[in-house]
Design an enzyme around this catalytic site. Structure first.
Site, PDB file in Angstrom:
ATOM      1  N   LYS A  80      16.479  67.157 -11.597  1.00 16.98           N
ATOM      2  CA  LYS A  80      15.860  67.761 -10.414  1.00 16.98           C
ATOM      3  C   LYS A  80      14.952  66.715  -9.775  1.00 16.98           C
ATOM      4  O   LYS A  80      14.276  65.957 -10.478  1.00 16.98           O
ATOM      5  CB  LYS A  80      15.058  68.995 -10.849  1.00 16.98           C
ATOM      6  CG  LYS A  80      14.426  69.779  -9.707  1.00 16.98           C
ATOM      7  CD  LYS A  80      13.787  71.072 -10.211  1.00 16.98           C
ATOM      8  CE  LYS A  80      13.150  71.876  -9.098  1.00 16.98           C
ATOM      9  NZ  LYS A  80      12.570  73.152  -9.570  1.00 16.98           N
ATOM     10  N   SER A 155      13.880  77.481  -7.279  1.00 20.20           N
ATOM     11  CA  SER A 155      13.928  76.249  -6.513  1.00 20.20           C
ATOM     12  C   SER A 155      14.899  75.224  -7.098  1.00 20.20           C
ATOM     13  O   SER A 155      15.262  74.269  -6.400  1.00 20.20           O
ATOM     14  CB  SER A 155      12.530  75.622  -6.444  1.00 20.20           C
ATOM     15  OG  SER A 155      12.079  75.234  -7.734  1.00 20.20           O
ATOM     16  N   SER A 179      12.151  79.492 -11.336  1.00 19.14           N
ATOM     17  CA  SER A 179      13.058  78.510 -10.723  1.00 19.14           C
ATOM     18  C   SER A 179      14.124  77.905 -11.618  1.00 19.14           C
ATOM     19  O   SER A 179      14.995  77.196 -11.120  1.00 19.14           O
ATOM     20  CB  SER A 179      12.253  77.381 -10.094  1.00 19.14           C
ATOM     21  OG  SER A 179      11.774  77.807  -8.857  1.00 19.14           O
TER      22      SER A 179
HETATM   23  N1  GLN Z   1      10.315  81.356  -6.195  1.00 17.26           N
HETATM   24  C1  GLN Z   1       9.003  81.125  -6.723  1.00 17.26           C
HETATM   25  C2  GLN Z   1       8.155  80.444  -5.663  1.00 17.26           C
HETATM   26  O1  GLN Z   1       8.612  80.279  -4.595  1.00 17.26           O
HETATM   27  C3  GLN Z   1       9.066  80.314  -7.975  1.00 17.26           C
HETATM   28  C4  GLN Z   1       9.344  78.891  -7.755  1.00 17.26           C
HETATM   29  C5  GLN Z   1       9.362  78.085  -9.003  1.00 17.26           C
HETATM   30  O2  GLN Z   1       9.527  78.614 -10.119  1.00 17.26           O
HETATM   31  N2  GLN Z   1       9.184  76.788  -8.855  1.00 17.26           N
HETATM   32  O3  GLN Z   1       7.043  80.087  -5.882  1.00 17.26           O
END
Ligand code: GLN
Length: 494
Positions: A80, A155, A179
């Site tokens: 990532k 994400s 995410s």
């Molecule tokens: N969807 C969540 C956010 O937008 C979690 C994102 C994540 O786990 N990095 O914050």
């Protein structure tokens, strides 16, 4: 190279490498060729460097020729783009870092290098890991390989799409509120968020430091266990890293599940969950009963407060973490400005996207004088209540199960106009981050539109070995985790 290498497990790939049926260079070439062919459709990888990848692979082959061996020696992986990688771009999905080349490796990346893994490239993601659909990336959305009209989740959307399309055998992701688990669920993968502190955050660009945790995403629980063995461990450069003996996460995989108590939180099985998701999750629970597990009804009474508490705490930490991007030291700097203050303002206005700005504004507000007690402190108290719910629940069960996501993958644009709808995508995953516990998602069937459904397993503190065991036993009886989208089948038997 006659075996079906693109759908092989890491163990099978390691065996092929050890038996010299394939070299690390050949394996990397196979995946690089697939990336070249299919990545323009999915946009999963955003940085590739064939020369460097093949040099790493040649190095792995040389290490093997010199007598070295190991479960990841010569295995190709994608990272990532939140992990700093020496000499490669590390953008975090943002215009702010579009030109940033890290002078050092994140601990996770360094450990994989040490194990001899070969980096295929850097994976697309929501900007600064804020999002649930990969629509906030500066480098464009990632398409779900099961249906290119749908999101891969976020994400870690690039990570999930890369494995689903078989452009990489396994990848890294990070999970601040879901995410790893939500994109794993939406793309039909197995993904694990470890207990907070198990994997070093050094060199992983910070979003919400008290919640961020890196983890593996792959086809199976066994693959995740092998990857976690390389990723986990104390790191003196991360002050929140847990100082403890190294653990072999494959150790308990084969343990039978007889007598296992699976807790089912009533709050996870309410009206928010789609019927198709419920059907697949119920079928998985039936499979577990066949394996000797018993299910117990439990309650996590403060679950409904997890999304609101998270959207105070995570933006508060983000507003502080993101203050370092000021156009002075690295990253984007506006071309024209009147004075220093104008340079800060213009650089940040141009470098950050809308969702990141929204979080900075919320975070700055909840931390400001006069509102701190009402919002930030209150949210921290709620966080404690949520953590206590899990303490009570684990008195009555060994693991907790439920859906990973309320619905299967949604269509592009379906939720992006309404942040609250988007935030609710993580309704089942966020409480685990607030409590610092391990959680994973594994494929358990298909729902509406033929899209994958994920089963979530939550473990007690440091219970990653246990949930990996629980997931692995299920994967010995079912083959959902081996299914792949039709597109990925092209060039399958090489
Ligand atoms: N969807 C969540 C956010 O937008 C979690 C994102 C994540 O786990 N990095 O914050």
């Amino acid at each position: 190279m006659s075996a079906n290498l693109i759908n092989a497990s890491l163990k099978e790939l390691a065996a092929a490498l050890a038996a010299k049926r394939v070299s690390a260079v050949e394996l990397a070439t196979l995946f690089l060729d697939r990336i070249e062919r299919f990545n323009p459709t999915y946009n999963a990888f955003i940085t590739l460097d064939r020369t460097r990848t093949l040099a790493q692979a040649a190095d792995a082959d040389a290490r093997r020729a010199a007598g070295e061996s190991g479960p990841l020696l010569g295995i190709p992986l994608g990272h990532k783009d939140i992990f700093c990688t020496e000499g490669w771009l590390t953008t975090c999905g943002s215009k702010m870092l579009a030109n940033f080349i890290s002078p050092y490796d994140a601990t996770v990346v360094a450990r994989f290098k040490q194990a001899g893994a070969v980096m295929l490239g850097k994976l697309n993601m929501d900007e600064f890991a804020m999002g649930s659909s990969n629509e906030t990336s500066h480098f464009g959305p990632v398409k779900n390989p099961w249906d290119a009209n749908r999101v891969p989740g976020g994400s870690s959307g690039g990570s999930a799409a890369a494995v689903a399309a078989r452009l990489a055998p396994a990848v890294t992701g990070t999970d601040t509120g879901g995410s790893i688990r939500q994109p794993a669920s939406l793309c039909g993968l197995t993904g694990l968020k470890p207990t907070y502190g198990v994997v070093s955050r050094y060199g992983m660009i910070a979003f919400a430091s008290s919640l961020d945790q890196a983890g593996p995403m792959a086809k199976s629980a066994e693959d995740c266990a092998l990857l976690l063995n390389a990723m986990a461990g104390f790191d003196e450069r991360d002050s929140t890293s847990l100082q403890r003996e190294a653990e072999d996460y494959t150790r308990d995989l084969a343990k039978p599940l007889t007598g296992l108590r699976i807790g089912l939180p009533q709050e996870f099985f309410g009206p928010g969950m789609g019927d198709d998701v419920r059907t697949a999750v119920d079928a998985a629970l039936a499979e577990y009963r066949k394996l000797g597990a018993v299910t117990v009804d439990i309650s996590l009474p403060n679950s409904a407060l997890s999304v609101p508490a998270y959207y105070v705490i995570a933006p508060a930490e983000a507003s502080s973490n993101l203050s370092r991007f000021d156009g002075v030291r690295y990253g984007h700097r506006a071309a024209e400005y009147a004075d220093l203050n104008d340079m800060y303002c213009k650089s940040r206005a141009e470098g950050f996207g809308a969702e990141v700005k929204r979080r900075i504004l919320i975070g700055t507000y909840v931390l400001s004088h006069g509102y701190y007690d009402a919002y930030y402190l209150k949210a921290q108290k709620v966080r404690r209540l949520i953590a206590n719910d899990f303490v009570e629940a684990f008195k009555r069960c060994d693991v907790i199960a439920g859906p990973a996501s309320p619905s299967v993958a949604f269509r592009f644009g379906e939720k992006s106009a309404d942040p609250v709808q988007m935030y609710l995508s993580d309704i089942y995953t966020i409480s685990t981050n607030l409590a610092g516990l391990p959680g994973m998602s594994l494929p358990c069937g298909f729902g509406r539109g033929g899209m994958p459904v994920g089963l979530q397993l939550i473990g007690d503190w440091l219970g990653e070995g246990r949930i990996l065991n629980v997931a692995h036993q299920y994967q010995q009886q079912t083959d959902w985790h081996l299914r792949m989208p039709d597109d990925a089948r092209q060039g399958e038997s090489v």
